[in-house]
Design a protein around this motif. Structure first.
Motif, PDB file in Angstrom:
ATOM      1  N   PHE A  35       0.838  -1.194   0.000  1.00  0.00           N
ATOM      2  CA  PHE A  35       0.000   0.000   0.000  1.00  0.00           C
ATOM      3  C   PHE A  35       0.875   1.247   0.000  1.00  0.00           C
ATOM      4  O   PHE A  35       1.663   1.454   0.915  1.00  0.00           O
ATOM      5  CB  PHE A  35      -0.917  -0.001   1.222  1.00  0.00           C
ATOM      6  N   PRO A  36       0.748   2.120  -1.004  1.00  0.00           N
ATOM      7  CA  PRO A  36       1.671   3.250  -1.136  1.00  0.00           C
ATOM      8  C   PRO A  36       1.349   4.466  -0.263  1.00  0.00           C
ATOM      9  O   PRO A  36       2.161   5.372  -0.163  1.00  0.00           O
ATOM     10  CB  PRO A  36       1.549   3.610  -2.623  1.00  0.00           C
ATOM     11  N   ILE A  37       0.184   4.491   0.374  1.00  0.00           N
ATOM     12  CA  ILE A  37      -0.218   5.657   1.172  1.00  0.00           C
ATOM     13  C   ILE A  37      -0.209   5.260   2.645  1.00  0.00           C
ATOM     14  O   ILE A  37      -0.924   4.350   3.057  1.00  0.00           O
ATOM     15  CB  ILE A  37      -1.626   6.129   0.763  1.00  0.00           C
ATOM     16  N   PRO A  38       0.593   5.928   3.485  1.00  0.00           N
ATOM     17  CA  PRO A  38       0.658   5.560   4.896  1.00  0.00           C
ATOM     18  C   PRO A  38      -0.641   5.878   5.643  1.00  0.00           C
ATOM     19  O   PRO A  38      -1.348   6.830   5.316  1.00  0.00           O
ATOM     20  CB  PRO A  38       1.822   6.389   5.441  1.00  0.00           C
ATOM     21  N   ASN A  39      -0.943   5.039   6.628  1.00  0.00           N
ATOM     22  CA  ASN A  39      -2.085   5.241   7.529  1.00  0.00           C
ATOM     23  C   ASN A  39      -3.426   5.363   6.815  1.00  0.00           C
ATOM     24  O   ASN A  39      -4.311   6.085   7.271  1.00  0.00           O
ATOM     25  CB  ASN A  39      -1.849   6.476   8.407  1.00  0.00           C
ATOM     26  N   ALA A  40      -3.599   4.680   5.717  1.00  0.00           N
ATOM     27  CA  ALA A  40      -4.840   4.758   4.965  1.00  0.00           C
ATOM     28  C   ALA A  40      -5.770   3.575   5.240  1.00  0.00           C
ATOM     29  O   ALA A  40      -6.878   3.538   4.733  1.00  0.00           O
ATOM     30  CB  ALA A  40      -4.547   4.838   3.478  1.00  0.00           C
ATOM     31  N   GLY A  41      -5.325   2.613   6.029  1.00  0.00           N
ATOM     32  CA  GLY A  41      -6.164   1.465   6.295  1.00  0.00           C
ATOM     33  C   GLY A  41      -5.529   0.534   7.294  1.00  0.00           C
ATOM     34  O   GLY A  41      -4.549   0.877   7.958  1.00  0.00           O
ATOM     35  N   ARG A  42      -6.089  -0.654   7.383  1.00  0.00           N
ATOM     36  CA  ARG A  42      -5.664  -1.615   8.397  1.00  0.00           C
ATOM     37  C   ARG A  42      -6.114  -3.014   7.959  1.00  0.00           C
ATOM     38  O   ARG A  42      -6.726  -3.190   6.919  1.00  0.00           O
ATOM     39  CB  ARG A  42      -6.276  -1.252   9.733  1.00  0.00           C
ATOM     40  N   TYR A  43      -5.816  -3.989   8.813  1.00  0.00           N
ATOM     41  CA  TYR A  43      -6.287  -5.350   8.596  1.00  0.00           C
ATOM     42  C   TYR A  43      -7.292  -5.699   9.678  1.00  0.00           C
ATOM     43  O   TYR A  43      -7.159  -5.292  10.838  1.00  0.00           O
ATOM     44  CB  TYR A  43      -5.135  -6.355   8.638  1.00  0.00           C
ATOM     45  N   ASP A 103      -9.749   2.873   4.534  1.00  0.00           N
ATOM     46  CA  ASP A 103     -10.661   3.897   5.046  1.00  0.00           C
ATOM     47  C   ASP A 103     -10.893   5.016   4.038  1.00  0.00           C
ATOM     48  O   ASP A 103     -10.011   5.330   3.228  1.00  0.00           O
ATOM     49  CB  ASP A 103     -10.082   4.500   6.324  1.00  0.00           C
ATOM     50  N   PRO A 104     -12.062   5.676   4.115  1.00  0.00           N
ATOM     51  CA  PRO A 104     -12.268   6.888   3.311  1.00  0.00           C
ATOM     52  C   PRO A 104     -11.251   7.949   3.730  1.00  0.00           C
ATOM     53  O   PRO A 104     -10.831   8.001   4.888  1.00  0.00           O
ATOM     54  CB  PRO A 104     -13.681   7.331   3.688  1.00  0.00           C
ATOM     55  N   ARG A 105     -10.839   8.791   2.784  1.00  0.00           N
ATOM     56  CA  ARG A 105      -9.890   9.860   3.093  1.00  0.00           C
ATOM     57  C   ARG A 105     -10.085  10.985   2.086  1.00  0.00           C
ATOM     58  O   ARG A 105     -10.533  10.754   0.964  1.00  0.00           O
ATOM     59  CB  ARG A 105      -8.456   9.344   3.092  1.00  0.00           C
ATOM     60  N   PRO A 106      -9.729  12.199   2.482  1.00  0.00           N
ATOM     61  CA  PRO A 106      -9.971  13.343   1.604  1.00  0.00           C
ATOM     62  C   PRO A 106      -9.006  13.451   0.439  1.00  0.00           C
ATOM     63  O   PRO A 106      -9.250  14.200  -0.495  1.00  0.00           O
ATOM     64  CB  PRO A 106      -9.807  14.540   2.540  1.00  0.00           C
ATOM     65  N   GLY A 107      -7.917  12.735   0.464  1.00  0.00           N
ATOM     66  CA  GLY A 107      -6.907  12.867  -0.573  1.00  0.00           C
ATOM     67  C   GLY A 107      -5.901  13.932  -0.188  1.00  0.00           C
ATOM     68  O   GLY A 107      -6.023  14.588   0.841  1.00  0.00           O
ATOM     69  N   GLY A 108      -4.917  14.088  -1.004  1.00  0.00           N
ATOM     70  CA  GLY A 108      -3.870  15.064  -0.714  1.00  0.00           C
ATOM     71  C   GLY A 108      -2.989  15.255  -1.915  1.00  0.00           C
ATOM     72  O   GLY A 108      -3.337  14.845  -3.024  1.00  0.00           O
ATOM     73  N   PRO A 109      -1.819  15.843  -1.686  1.00  0.00           N
ATOM     74  CA  PRO A 109      -0.938  16.121  -2.820  1.00  0.00           C
ATOM     75  C   PRO A 109      -0.411  14.861  -3.513  1.00  0.00           C
ATOM     76  O   PRO A 109      -0.040  14.906  -4.675  1.00  0.00           O
ATOM     77  CB  PRO A 109       0.206  16.926  -2.211  1.00  0.00           C
ATOM     78  N   LEU A 110      -0.389  13.720  -2.799  1.00  0.00           N
ATOM     79  CA  LEU A 110       0.166  12.496  -3.383  1.00  0.00           C
ATOM     80  C   LEU A 110      -0.873  11.435  -3.722  1.00  0.00           C
ATOM     81  O   LEU A 110      -0.536  10.394  -4.253  1.00  0.00           O
ATOM     82  CB  LEU A 110       1.201  11.894  -2.427  1.00  0.00           C
ATOM     83  N   ASP A 111      -2.146  11.699  -3.392  1.00  0.00           N
ATOM     84  CA  ASP A 111      -3.158  10.686  -3.686  1.00  0.00           C
ATOM     85  C   ASP A 111      -4.508  11.335  -3.947  1.00  0.00           C
ATOM     86  O   ASP A 111      -4.751  12.477  -3.612  1.00  0.00           O
ATOM     87  CB  ASP A 111      -3.258   9.660  -2.555  1.00  0.00           C
ATOM     88  N   ASN A 116     -15.137   5.978  -0.226  1.00  0.00           N
ATOM     89  CA  ASN A 116     -15.817   4.816   0.334  1.00  0.00           C
ATOM     90  C   ASN A 116     -14.901   3.981   1.214  1.00  0.00           C
ATOM     91  O   ASN A 116     -13.691   3.941   1.001  1.00  0.00           O
ATOM     92  CB  ASN A 116     -16.339   3.920  -0.793  1.00  0.00           C
ATOM     93  N   LEU A 117     -15.494   3.299   2.153  1.00  0.00           N
ATOM     94  CA  LEU A 117     -14.783   2.285   2.924  1.00  0.00           C
ATOM     95  C   LEU A 117     -14.677   1.054   2.029  1.00  0.00           C
ATOM     96  O   LEU A 117     -15.684   0.545   1.542  1.00  0.00           O
ATOM     97  CB  LEU A 117     -15.563   1.944   4.200  1.00  0.00           C
ATOM     98  N   LEU A 118     -13.458   0.590   1.781  1.00  0.00           N
ATOM     99  CA  LEU A 118     -13.248  -0.584   0.929  1.00  0.00           C
ATOM    100  C   LEU A 118     -12.815  -1.759   1.792  1.00  0.00           C
ATOM    101  O   LEU A 118     -11.908  -1.635   2.618  1.00  0.00           O
ATOM    102  CB  LEU A 118     -12.175  -0.306  -0.122  1.00  0.00           C
TER     103      LEU A 118
END
Length: 135
Positions: A35-43, A103-111, A116-118
């Protein structure tokens, strides 16, 4: 829009393995997804205790526990590759699987935004029996 999103947001981790078992605990490990984006989800680790020692005698392999299984653990991040399962009953057979939560997230400069929750499909099932007695 990231055309490779499905390669890391909707797949369960691979190589699920039971690394140790005690009377009231067990350790599971897996290969984290890339996963290329830190802190964007979990197991999410979901399991159930089997009803009796004979409940799996006629099955071809370990069937997954229900998606809404009675035992649920979660990691803090997609980068986690293991978890300690605690408060298990001694001499009890369990089934667990791991799935990915993004998790849903607002996005940013790198993503891009994720609205939606996936939740991935369940990964492979690991079945084990805790030791008798105390840890």
């Amino acid at each position: 829009f990231n055309p490779g999103w499905a390669a890391f947001q909707t797949v369960p981790p691979a190589n699920l393995d039971l690394t140790s078992t005690g009377a009231t605990s067990a350790s599971l490990s897996w290969s984290p997804i890339p996963f290329p984006i830190p802190n964007a989800g979990r197991y999410q680790i979901i399991g159930e205790a089997l009803d009796s020692v004979f409940s799996d005698r006629f099955e071809d392999g370990a069937l997954p526990p229900p998606i809404d299984g009675s035992i649920v653990f979660e990691t803090q991040s997609h980068s986690d590759g293991s978890i300690q399962l605690t408060d298990l009953a001694p001499a009890t057979t369990y089934r667990f699987f791991v799935r990915t939560i993004t998790d849903p997230r607002p996005g940013g400069p790198l993503d891009d935004p994720q609205k939606n929750l996936l939740i991935s499909a369940p990964g492979p099932v690991v079945q084990f029996t805790t030791m008798a007695g105390l840890n």
